[in-house]
Scaffold this active site. Structure first.
Site, short mmCIF file in Angstrom:
data_model
loop_
_atom_site.label_atom_id
_atom_site.label_comp_id
_atom_site.label_asym_id
_atom_site.label_seq_id
_atom_site.Cartn_x
_atom_site.Cartn_y
_atom_site.Cartn_z
N HIS A 155 -24.69 -15.86 24.32
CA HIS A 155 -25.74 -16.67 23.67
C HIS A 155 -25.69 -18.12 24.16
O HIS A 155 -26.14 -19.04 23.45
CB HIS A 155 -25.62 -16.65 22.14
N SER A 276 -34.95 -37.65 44.19
CA SER A 276 -36.18 -37.98 43.48
C SER A 276 -36.91 -39.10 44.22
O SER A 276 -36.29 -40.00 44.78
CB SER A 276 -35.84 -38.44 42.06
N LYS A 282 -30.80 -39.45 41.39
CA LYS A 282 -30.97 -38.02 41.20
C LYS A 282 -30.46 -37.20 42.38
O LYS A 282 -30.65 -37.55 43.53
CB LYS A 282 -32.44 -37.68 40.95
N GLU A 289 -33.48 -23.63 41.91
CA GLU A 289 -34.69 -23.65 41.09
C GLU A 289 -35.82 -22.89 41.78
O GLU A 289 -36.57 -22.14 41.14
CB GLU A 289 -35.12 -25.10 40.83
#
Length: 466
Positions: A155, A276, A282, A289
């Site tokens: 979980h 970024s 970043k 992804e």
């Protein structure tokens, strides 16, 4: 004039030509189409359907066209619709009217079925090899991190500590099943449809077995109608590819989490991350992804083909032209995803200390305390209740179970003794699970060894089937 235009009185409308043509994507099958045509024409010659001289001229012409394809010099046009008619027109231009004898005893229906079988057969093997390369990267990391401990999750909550090698080996097992699915599906791909004609076979005395053997097929379709309309093997192929993407997506999700500031379990190599345009600090895990995102398009291709097939009458229908783009895109997507994931895994750095620190938090050893009490003769359900109350107490006191004094333990159960502290130690918690497939070091090393052996066995199997 179209190669099939004898019974038509009008030229094809330009809108129809553009809508009907598949050459924009099925040119991917150029080499398969030529390979199949070469086997077919050799058979025509051996069976006396065409002369030896005609056979040799056609073979020479096809070889020249194949060379042009490889050099990027072949010109394809929508006027000739698909790869089959384009190649045949090139052949006629190359060697004259004798090139028109190539199509004796076959139809585009069994020809395209052959091309797709050849293509998927090749890609089945290449994708299985790519999975083996990813497994190898995972096994190398697992071998280095047998003694690295991190929290296991259920979980997405800390559950029990596990070895990082054990966690990685779970993915090795997933991909192992994927390789086995590809290997198992190979026999259904490796079936030759050529000779089925348009629907009912051919009146020419062809030798289907000769063609099948020349192309390395292990079996023949035994029904001409099934041969030209079967796309089950493509559904199965896309299904296996979809499952591989599921496993890649799950691994991607963990890499995204693990590489975040909140986890800091791994550092992904700069070569496989991006920045970024606005925020200088970043470092984005774009590759995992994208793999996670591209999973949806692979699923979509599977659903699209199932939907295309669901109400088609026998045999060939133009709808079946829609089987190719999804397959081609799936292969490109999956190959790229596997290649990049293997590189990500191979180059990632592991933060041992952060993993171990988190594994010692969150009461991940609570189950071991319950098992300890069971060993003292307390029924598990009662032991579960005692430990649950102890955990609640420790949360309020902002302590771990290891920090509790013996006096505090005795408030909940007088059966707890000094030996409880050894039971709660992180390494002992992990090594206590000696059941087969557990996290104990001896079991992890055993599994690691077995997985390496299985990888080599699969590598040998793949090299032998094709």
């Amino acid at each position: 004039m179209k190669l099939w235009g004898g019974r038509f009185t009008k030229t094809t409308h330009q809108w129809v030509e553009a809508f009907n043509a598949s050459i924009g994507f099925d040119k991917e099958l150029a080499e398969e189409d030529i390979e199949g045509s070469m086997a077919h024409v050799k058979m025509l010659g051996a069976c006396g359907i065409i002369t030896e001289e005609e056979t040799n001229r056609i073979l020479e012409g096809l070889a020249n066209i194949r060379q042009k394809v490889r050099e990027g010099k072949a010109e394809f046009t929508i006027e000739h619709e698909d790869i089959h008619m384009n190649i045949e027109k090139m052949l006629i231009d190359e060697i004259g009217e004798v090139g028109g004898k190539l199509h004796t005893g076959r139809s585009r229906n069994d020809q395209v079925a052959l091309d797709m079988h050849l293509y998927v057969r090749k890609e089945t093997v290449e994708l299985a090899v790519k999975i083996l390369e990813l497994q190898e990267a995972l096994l190398k990391q697992a071998e280095k991190h047998v003694d690295t401990i991190l929290p296991g999750y259920t979980h997405l909550q800390r559950a029990q500590p596990v070895r990082f090698a054990h966690h990685l080996l779970a993915y090795v097992s997933m991909f192992e099943r994927d390789v086995e699915r590809f290997i198992d599906s190979f026999k259904r791909v490796n079936c030759c449809p050529l000779g089925a004609g348009a629907i009912a076979g051919t009146t020419f005395p062809v030798d289907r077995q000769m063609v099948a053997e020349a192309l390395g097929f292990s079996s023949l379709y035994d029904n001409s109608m099934d041969a030209v309309s079967d796309r089950d093997y493509l559904v199965e192929f896309l299904s296996v590819c979809s499952l591989v993407m599921v496993h890649l997506s799950r691994l991607s999700e963990e890499l995204i989490l693990w590489s975040s500031e909140e986890f800091q379990y791994v550092i992904l190599d700069d070569a496989f991350c991006t920045g970024s345009s606005m925020m200088p600090q970043k470092k984005n895990p774009d590759i995992p992804e994208l793999i996670r995102g591209k999973t949806g398009r692979v699923f979509g291709h599977l659903m699209a083909l199932l939907t295309t097939l669901k109400a088609l009458p026998l045999t060939y229908n133009k709808d079946l032209q829609e089987d190719k783009e999804g397959v081609f895109d799936t292969v490109r997507t999956l190959k790229g995803s596997l290649r990049l994931m293997a590189a990500l895994i191979e180059t990632m750095e592991v933060n041992h200390s952060k993993m171990k620190r988190h594994a010692g938090q969150g009461f991940a050893n609570a189950t071991d305390l319950a098992d300890y009490l069971v060993g003292k003769g307390i029924p598990f359900r009662k032991a579960h209740e005692i430990v649950g109350k102890l955990v609640l107490y420790a949360i309020h006191k902002e302590k771990t179970l290891n920090d509790c004094t013996l006096e505090e333990f005795h408030r909940f159960s007088p059966e707890i003794g000094e030996d409880v502290y050894s039971c709660l130690e992180l390494e002992n918690v992990v090594d206590a699970r000696k059941s087969e497939g557990g996290t104990a070091k001896e079991q992890v090393l055993k599994t690691l060894s077995n997985k390496m052996a299985t990888l080599e066995k699969h590598r040998e199997t793949i090299s032998n089937i094709y």
